[in-house]
Design a protein around this motif. Sequence first.
Motif, PDB file in Angstrom:
ATOM      1  N   LYS A  63      10.447  -8.450  43.405  1.00 30.63           N
ATOM      2  CA  LYS A  63      11.182  -8.279  42.150  1.00 30.63           C
ATOM      3  C   LYS A  63      12.619  -8.711  42.366  1.00 30.63           C
ATOM      4  O   LYS A  63      13.251  -8.320  43.336  1.00 30.63           O
ATOM      5  CB  LYS A  63      11.166  -6.814  41.694  1.00 30.63           C
ATOM      6  N   LYS A  64      13.149  -9.506  41.433  1.00 28.08           N
ATOM      7  CA  LYS A  64      14.515 -10.012  41.531  1.00 28.08           C
ATOM      8  C   LYS A  64      15.275  -9.661  40.267  1.00 28.08           C
ATOM      9  O   LYS A  64      14.709  -9.678  39.173  1.00 28.08           O
ATOM     10  CB  LYS A  64      14.518 -11.530  41.695  1.00 28.08           C
ATOM     11  N   GLU A  65      16.569  -9.363  40.437  1.00 23.62           N
ATOM     12  CA  GLU A  65      17.445  -9.187  39.294  1.00 23.62           C
ATOM     13  C   GLU A  65      18.853  -9.626  39.695  1.00 23.62           C
ATOM     14  O   GLU A  65      19.266  -9.453  40.831  1.00 23.62           O
ATOM     15  CB  GLU A  65      17.439  -7.749  38.775  1.00 23.62           C
ATOM     16  N   THR A  66      19.553 -10.214  38.754  1.00 19.20           N
ATOM     17  CA  THR A  66      20.913 -10.670  39.021  1.00 19.20           C
ATOM     18  C   THR A  66      21.866  -9.472  38.965  1.00 19.20           C
ATOM     19  O   THR A  66      21.509  -8.389  38.515  1.00 19.20           O
ATOM     20  CB  THR A  66      21.359 -11.721  37.983  1.00 19.20           C
ATOM     21  N   ALA A  67      23.091  -9.701  39.405  1.00 19.73           N
ATOM     22  CA  ALA A  67      24.087  -8.632  39.389  1.00 19.73           C
ATOM     23  C   ALA A  67      24.406  -8.206  37.958  1.00 19.73           C
ATOM     24  O   ALA A  67      24.654  -7.025  37.699  1.00 19.73           O
ATOM     25  CB  ALA A  67      25.353  -9.088  40.107  1.00 19.73           C
ATOM     26  N   ARG A  68      24.384  -9.143  37.030  1.00 23.20           N
ATOM     27  CA  ARG A  68      24.637  -8.807  35.620  1.00 23.20           C
ATOM     28  C   ARG A  68      23.563  -7.842  35.095  1.00 23.20           C
ATOM     29  O   ARG A  68      23.866  -6.860  34.426  1.00 23.20           O
ATOM     30  CB  ARG A  68      24.669 -10.067  34.775  1.00 23.20           C
ATOM     31  N   GLN A  69      22.299  -8.112  35.415  1.00 22.45           N
ATOM     32  CA  GLN A  69      21.213  -7.238  34.982  1.00 22.45           C
ATOM     33  C   GLN A  69      21.291  -5.878  35.678  1.00 22.45           C
ATOM     34  O   GLN A  69      21.048  -4.844  35.065  1.00 22.45           O
ATOM     35  CB  GLN A  69      19.864  -7.880  35.290  1.00 22.45           C
ATOM     36  N   ALA A  70      21.652  -5.880  36.961  1.00 24.03           N
ATOM     37  CA  ALA A  70      21.726  -4.626  37.720  1.00 24.03           C
ATOM     38  C   ALA A  70      22.852  -3.738  37.207  1.00 24.03           C
ATOM     39  O   ALA A  70      22.685  -2.516  37.100  1.00 24.03           O
ATOM     40  CB  ALA A  70      21.930  -4.928  39.201  1.00 24.03           C
ATOM     41  N   ILE A  71      24.002  -4.328  36.871  1.00 18.16           N
ATOM     42  CA  ILE A  71      25.121  -3.542  36.364  1.00 18.16           C
ATOM     43  C   ILE A  71      24.785  -2.985  34.978  1.00 18.16           C
ATOM     44  O   ILE A  71      25.153  -1.858  34.643  1.00 18.16           O
ATOM     45  CB  ILE A  71      26.412  -4.377  36.346  1.00 18.16           C
ATOM     46  N   ALA A  72      24.068  -3.752  34.173  1.00 12.86           N
ATOM     47  CA  ALA A  72      23.691  -3.269  32.845  1.00 12.86           C
ATOM     48  C   ALA A  72      22.671  -2.128  32.934  1.00 12.86           C
ATOM     49  O   ALA A  72      22.710  -1.185  32.143  1.00 12.86           O
ATOM     50  CB  ALA A  72      23.118  -4.414  32.017  1.00 12.86           C
ATOM     51  N   LYS A  73      21.751  -2.222  33.898  1.00 11.16           N
ATOM     52  CA  LYS A  73      20.676  -1.242  33.991  1.00 11.16           C
ATOM     53  C   LYS A  73      21.086   0.012  34.775  1.00 11.16           C
ATOM     54  O   LYS A  73      20.869   1.132  34.326  1.00 11.16           O
ATOM     55  CB  LYS A  73      19.466  -1.878  34.682  1.00 11.16           C
ATOM     56  N   HIS A  74      21.632  -0.189  35.975  1.00 12.97           N
ATOM     57  CA  HIS A  74      22.005   0.942  36.827  1.00 12.97           C
ATOM     58  C   HIS A  74      23.222   0.553  37.674  1.00 12.97           C
ATOM     59  O   HIS A  74      23.080   0.110  38.816  1.00 12.97           O
ATOM     60  CB  HIS A  74      20.844   1.379  37.723  1.00 12.97           C
ATOM     61  N   PRO A  75      24.429   0.717  37.116  1.00 11.63           N
ATOM     62  CA  PRO A  75      25.645   0.276  37.807  1.00 11.63           C
ATOM     63  C   PRO A  75      25.942   1.055  39.086  1.00 11.63           C
ATOM     64  O   PRO A  75      26.634   0.537  39.976  1.00 11.63           O
ATOM     65  CB  PRO A  75      26.745   0.500  36.769  1.00 11.63           C
ATOM     66  N   GLU A  76      25.412   2.258  39.225  1.00 10.14           N
ATOM     67  CA  GLU A  76      25.674   3.038  40.431  1.00 10.14           C
ATOM     68  C   GLU A  76      25.067   2.370  41.658  1.00 10.14           C
ATOM     69  O   GLU A  76      25.659   2.371  42.740  1.00 10.14           O
ATOM     70  CB  GLU A  76      25.086   4.450  40.295  1.00 10.14           C
ATOM     71  N   ARG A  77      23.891   1.795  41.496  1.00  9.01           N
ATOM     72  CA  ARG A  77      23.188   1.204  42.638  1.00  9.01           C
ATOM     73  C   ARG A  77      23.899  -0.023  43.201  1.00  9.01           C
ATOM     74  O   ARG A  77      23.767  -0.323  44.384  1.00  9.01           O
ATOM     75  CB  ARG A  77      21.764   0.821  42.234  1.00  9.01           C
ATOM     76  N   VAL A  78      24.627  -0.739  42.367  1.00 10.10           N
ATOM     77  CA  VAL A  78      25.334  -1.932  42.845  1.00 10.10           C
ATOM     78  C   VAL A  78      26.407  -1.527  43.856  1.00 10.10           C
ATOM     79  O   VAL A  78      26.536  -2.134  44.930  1.00 10.10           O
ATOM     80  CB  VAL A  78      25.952  -2.708  41.659  1.00 10.10           C
ATOM     81  N   ILE A  79      27.166  -0.491  43.548  1.00  7.67           N
ATOM     82  CA  ILE A  79      28.205  -0.027  44.479  1.00  7.67           C
ATOM     83  C   ILE A  79      27.573   0.614  45.703  1.00  7.67           C
ATOM     84  O   ILE A  79      28.014   0.386  46.834  1.00  7.67           O
ATOM     85  CB  ILE A  79      29.157   0.950  43.755  1.00  7.67           C
ATOM     86  N   GLU A  80      26.523   1.404  45.512  1.00  8.14           N
ATOM     87  CA  GLU A  80      25.852   2.027  46.649  1.00  8.14           C
ATOM     88  C   GLU A  80      25.291   0.975  47.598  1.00  8.14           C
ATOM     89  O   GLU A  80      25.404   1.108  48.825  1.00  8.14           O
ATOM     90  CB  GLU A  80      24.722   2.934  46.164  1.00  8.14           C
ATOM     91  N   HIS A  81      24.716  -0.080  47.062  1.00  6.91           N
ATOM     92  CA  HIS A  81      24.147  -1.145  47.889  1.00  6.91           C
ATOM     93  C   HIS A  81      25.227  -1.823  48.726  1.00  6.91           C
ATOM     94  O   HIS A  81      25.026  -2.107  49.907  1.00  6.91           O
ATOM     95  CB  HIS A  81      23.436  -2.164  46.984  1.00  6.91           C
ATOM     96  N   ALA A  82      26.380  -2.077  48.120  1.00  7.92           N
ATOM     97  CA  ALA A  82      27.477  -2.733  48.839  1.00  7.92           C
ATOM     98  C   ALA A  82      28.044  -1.834  49.928  1.00  7.92           C
ATOM     99  O   ALA A  82      28.336  -2.295  51.041  1.00  7.92           O
ATOM    100  CB  ALA A  82      28.578  -3.132  47.858  1.00  7.92           C
ATOM    101  N   VAL A  83      28.178  -0.542  49.639  1.00 11.33           N
ATOM    102  CA  VAL A  83      28.758   0.390  50.620  1.00 11.33           C
ATOM    103  C   VAL A  83      27.777   0.661  51.748  1.00 11.33           C
ATOM    104  O   VAL A  83      28.156   0.658  52.929  1.00 11.33           O
ATOM    105  CB  VAL A  83      29.178   1.710  49.937  1.00 11.33           C
ATOM    106  N   PHE A  84      26.515   0.886  51.434  1.00 14.32           N
ATOM    107  CA  PHE A  84      25.541   1.231  52.456  1.00 14.32           C
ATOM    108  C   PHE A  84      25.319   0.078  53.431  1.00 14.32           C
ATOM    109  O   PHE A  84      24.955   0.300  54.577  1.00 14.32           O
ATOM    110  CB  PHE A  84      24.217   1.654  51.835  1.00 14.32           C
ATOM    111  N   GLY A  85      25.538  -1.147  52.993  1.00 18.10           N
ATOM    112  CA  GLY A  85      25.444  -2.275  53.907  1.00 18.10           C
ATOM    113  C   GLY A  85      26.567  -2.306  54.929  1.00 18.10           C
ATOM    114  O   GLY A  85      26.458  -2.960  55.963  1.00 18.10           O
TER     115      GLY A  85
END
Length: 141
Positions: free
Chosen positions: A83-105
């Motif tokens: 499953k793939k989604e762009t950053a625009r779709q991810a921020i629209a759907k669940h913006p918390e996960r975008v920051i968590e993904h960047a920090v956890f890496g």
Amino acid sequence: MKTYIPKNDEQNWIVVDAAGVPLGRLATLIASRIRGKHRPDFTPNMIQGDFVVVLNAAQVALTGNKLDGKVYTRYTGYQGGLKKETARQAIAKHPERVIEHAVFGMLPKGRQGRAMHGRLKVYAGETHPHAAQKPQKVEVR
């Protein structure tokens, strides 16, 4: 001569506003605060960091062409289940996960890194339920 081992009794709470801040700058600040690298007695084998509350995750900034060019993937476990989604779709759907993904890496992998994951609290809006901890506001430069 004895070896100095710092005590892990100080647990601070900080609040970071993500509105208009580039994702990478925000993630590096948060990861270093969670690890405790801002402290003068930083010890890599101990968890000494702060608890971080991130507000306005839906308004985080992505520079350049990252809104449509950055792709988050996950595998369902089935054939053809990528499953793939762009950053625009991810921020629209669940913006918390975008920051968590960047920090956890940016956190260590393994037992200690997994223990640090619980110190990050991300919220899409302005409000948070951690007022009792009296968090201090930190500006991102």
